[in-house]
Design an enzyme around this catalytic site. Structure first.
Site, PDB file in Angstrom:
ATOM      1  N   VAL A 109      -9.225   3.452  -4.422  1.00 25.55           N
ATOM      2  CA  VAL A 109      -8.704   3.962  -3.141  1.00 25.55           C
ATOM      3  C   VAL A 109      -7.786   5.161  -3.372  1.00 25.55           C
ATOM      4  CG1 VAL A 109      -9.000   1.758  -1.958  1.00 25.55           C
ATOM      5  CG2 VAL A 109      -6.844   2.205  -3.179  1.00 25.55           C
ATOM      6  N   SER A 117     -14.605  -4.063 -13.997  1.00 27.59           N
ATOM      7  CA  SER A 117     -14.811  -5.364 -14.666  1.00 27.59           C
ATOM      8  C   SER A 117     -16.036  -6.079 -14.124  1.00 27.59           C
ATOM      9  CB  SER A 117     -13.571  -6.249 -14.463  1.00 27.59           C
ATOM     10  OG  SER A 117     -13.384  -6.476 -13.068  1.00 27.59           O
ATOM     11  N   ASN A 177     -16.939   1.586 -20.543  1.00 29.53           N
ATOM     12  CA  ASN A 177     -15.808   0.743 -20.205  1.00 29.53           C
ATOM     13  C   ASN A 177     -14.945   0.487 -21.435  1.00 29.53           C
ATOM     14  OD1 ASN A 177     -14.901  -0.663 -17.698  1.00 29.53           O
ATOM     15  ND2 ASN A 177     -14.885  -2.460 -19.063  1.00 29.53           N
ATOM     16  N   HIS A 193     -14.444   1.063  -0.885  1.00 31.17           N
ATOM     17  CA  HIS A 193     -13.350   0.153  -0.518  1.00 31.17           C
ATOM     18  C   HIS A 193     -12.281   0.865   0.295  1.00 31.17           C
ATOM     19  CE1 HIS A 193     -14.395  -2.765  -4.058  1.00 31.17           C
ATOM     20  NE2 HIS A 193     -15.265  -2.817  -3.073  1.00 31.17           N
ATOM     21  N   CYS A 223      -6.663   2.073  13.083  1.00 34.52           N
ATOM     22  CA  CYS A 223      -6.065   1.265  14.151  1.00 34.52           C
ATOM     23  C   CYS A 223      -6.801  -0.076  14.223  1.00 34.52           C
ATOM     24  CB  CYS A 223      -6.181   1.985  15.492  1.00 34.52           C
ATOM     25  SG  CYS A 223      -5.598   0.966  16.876  1.00 34.52           S
ATOM     26  N   TYR A 277       0.822  -1.221   0.000  1.00 33.30           N
ATOM     27  CA  TYR A 277       0.000   0.000   0.000  1.00 33.30           C
ATOM     28  C   TYR A 277       0.855   1.271   0.000  1.00 33.30           C
ATOM     29  CZ  TYR A 277      -4.105  -2.864   0.265  1.00 33.30           C
ATOM     30  OH  TYR A 277      -5.082  -3.779  -0.057  1.00 33.30           O
TER      31      TYR A 277
HETATM   32  N1  APR Z   1     -11.055   3.452 -19.795  1.00 29.77           N
HETATM   33  C1  APR Z   1     -12.158   2.748 -19.397  1.00 29.77           C
HETATM   34  N2  APR Z   1     -12.118   1.514 -18.860  1.00 29.77           N
HETATM   35  C2  APR Z   1     -10.891   0.960 -18.707  1.00 29.77           C
HETATM   36  C3  APR Z   1      -9.702   1.616 -19.095  1.00 29.77           C
HETATM   37  C4  APR Z   1      -9.826   2.910 -19.652  1.00 29.77           C
HETATM   38  N3  APR Z   1      -8.749   3.595 -20.061  1.00 29.77           N
HETATM   39  N4  APR Z   1      -8.650   0.781 -18.818  1.00 29.77           N
HETATM   40  C5  APR Z   1      -9.178  -0.344 -18.288  1.00 29.77           C
HETATM   41  N5  APR Z   1     -10.522  -0.240 -18.222  1.00 29.77           N
HETATM   42  C6  APR Z   1     -11.478  -1.226 -17.708  1.00 29.77           C
HETATM   43  C7  APR Z   1     -11.103  -2.657 -18.017  1.00 29.77           C
HETATM   44  O1  APR Z   1     -11.683  -3.060 -19.254  1.00 29.77           O
HETATM   45  C8  APR Z   1     -11.733  -3.415 -16.841  1.00 29.77           C
HETATM   46  O2  APR Z   1     -13.059  -3.826 -17.160  1.00 29.77           O
HETATM   47  O3  APR Z   1     -11.474  -1.112 -16.305  1.00 29.77           O
HETATM   48  C9  APR Z   1     -11.799  -2.373 -15.720  1.00 29.77           C
HETATM   49  C10 APR Z   1     -10.817  -2.647 -14.583  1.00 29.77           C
HETATM   50  O4  APR Z   1     -11.172  -3.870 -13.993  1.00 29.77           O
HETATM   51  P1  APR Z   1     -10.388  -4.363 -12.688  1.00 29.77           P
HETATM   52  O5  APR Z   1      -8.928  -4.310 -12.940  1.00 29.77           O
HETATM   53  O6  APR Z   1     -11.026  -5.673 -12.295  1.00 29.77           O
HETATM   54  O7  APR Z   1     -10.701  -3.267 -11.579  1.00 29.77           O
HETATM   55  P2  APR Z   1     -12.046  -3.047 -10.784  1.00 29.77           P
HETATM   56  O8  APR Z   1     -13.226  -3.494 -11.588  1.00 29.77           O
HETATM   57  O9  APR Z   1     -12.041  -1.658 -10.291  1.00 29.77           O
HETATM   58  O10 APR Z   1     -11.868  -4.034  -9.521  1.00 29.77           O
HETATM   59  C11 APR Z   1     -12.888  -3.973  -8.537  1.00 29.77           C
HETATM   60  O11 APR Z   1     -11.646  -5.545  -7.200  1.00 29.77           O
HETATM   61  O12 APR Z   1      -9.664  -6.277  -6.389  1.00 29.77           O
HETATM   62  C12 APR Z   1     -10.771  -5.549  -6.070  1.00 29.77           C
HETATM   63  O13 APR Z   1     -10.849  -3.868  -4.446  1.00 29.77           O
HETATM   64  C13 APR Z   1     -10.414  -4.125  -5.748  1.00 29.77           C
HETATM   65  O14 APR Z   1     -11.768  -2.172  -6.119  1.00 29.77           O
HETATM   66  C14 APR Z   1     -11.209  -3.317  -6.748  1.00 29.77           C
HETATM   67  C15 APR Z   1     -12.288  -4.280  -7.195  1.00 29.77           C
HETATM   68 ZN    ZN Z   2      -6.011   2.551  18.519  1.00 28.11          ZN
END
Ligand code: APR
Ligand code: ZN
Length: 241
Positions: free
Chosen positions: A102, A186, A210, A118, A126, A65
């Site tokens: 985040v 996603s 997306n 999230h 803490c 992180y």
């Molecule tokens: N513009 C639009 N969409 C995009 C771009 C872009 N430039 N680049 C990538 N994407 C899309 C991808 O096609 C994919 O569907 O963003 C999505 C990212 O998917 P993930 O990597 O799975 O991220 P996310 O959906 O935010 O994950 C959700 O999973 O691991 C946990 O806590 C974590 O908040 C996260 C949650």
């Molecule tokens: Zn404390």
């Protein structure tokens, strides 16, 4: 099965709920999770994004992180973050921005009252007493809690198996929404992955912006594929025209 799209689903809505995922920050240079070079290709979720992983090796979790906090600090909000802030500032719609992210790029792009379901890299928590305070750039478990002085400092991030933040407010807004828009996610993590269905069940139109089709694309009334920095400003312009 998508419902027939109203004459122009994006011009009529009053109450709008927007959900963003890692894809909205991708063009700011922040890694997404499930792309070929994504964060979950480099780290095991069970090691860096679960309470058990933190208990096993807190230093590893803090390294993960701290690196993400540094990456977010050196990133800049992009046209998609700024377009949502512009929509919010126009004040013509009741807009709620919910993010799974985040990072603080929505806020640095000008948005206010963003719900981080999230958690946030900007927060420290803490693990003993639940006290929250602003995160230092580099955090370590032995940093004493300002309230109880325990060496139990963790990132204020919601890990797998923990309860996301702000859910009552989010579900309430989904029940009232005229339009739900999902941007850059996603659709693989619940409860966020159910938000489109929750909103549609309450009568909202649903729109997905997306880069690629997601696991949920078929559920949306309308789905547009492309980069967020192109799709989101165009969508906001259509609302504010
Ligand atoms: N513009 C639009 N969409 C995009 C771009 C872009 N430039 N680049 C990538 N994407 C899309 C991808 O096609 C994919 O569907 O963003 C999505 C990212 O998917 P993930 O990597 O799975 O991220 P996310 O959906 O935010 O994950 C959700 O999973 O691991 C946990 O806590 C974590 O908040 C996260 C949650
Ligand atoms: Zn404390």
């Amino acid at each position: 099965m998508p419902r027939p799209i109203a004459a122009d689903p994006v011009s009529a809505p009053q109450k709008i709920v927007v959900l963003t995922g890692a894809g909205i920050s991708a063009e700011s240079g922040i890694a997404t999770f499930r792309a070929a070079d994504g964060l979950w290709e480099q780290h095991r979720i069970e090691d860096v994004a679960t309470p058990e992983g933190f208990a096993r090796d807190p230093a590893l979790v803090h390294r993960f992180y701290n690196a993400r906090r540094a990456a977010a600090a050196s990133a800049a909000p992009n046209a998609a973050h700024k377009a949502l802030a512009r929509l919010q500032a126009a004040g013509r719609h009741d807009l709620l921005i919910v993010t799974q992210n985040v990072d603080d790029l929505h806020e640095r792009g000008g948005a206010s009252s963003v719900l981080h379901m999230h958690g946030s890299l900007a927060g420290a928590l803490c693990a003993d007493c639940g006290h929250r305070w602003p995160a230092p750039a580099v955090m370590a478990q032995e940093d004493p809690c300002p309230a109880c002085h325990a060496a139990a400092t963790r990132p204020d991030i919601v890990w797998f198996g923990e309860i996301p933040y702000h859910m009552d407010r989010i579900w309430g807004a989904l029940r009232e929404a005229d339009l739900f828009v999902s941007i850059g996610t996603s659709g693989q993590v619940y409860p966020a992955a159910a938000f489109a269905q929750d909103a549609a069940r309450a009568g909202a139109q649903t729109l997905e912006l997306n880069l690629d089709p997601s696991a949920l694309t078929a559920e949306f009334d309308e789905a547009r594929q492309g980069p967020a920095t192109r799709l989101v400003p165009a969508w906001v312009d259509s609302l504010l025209a």
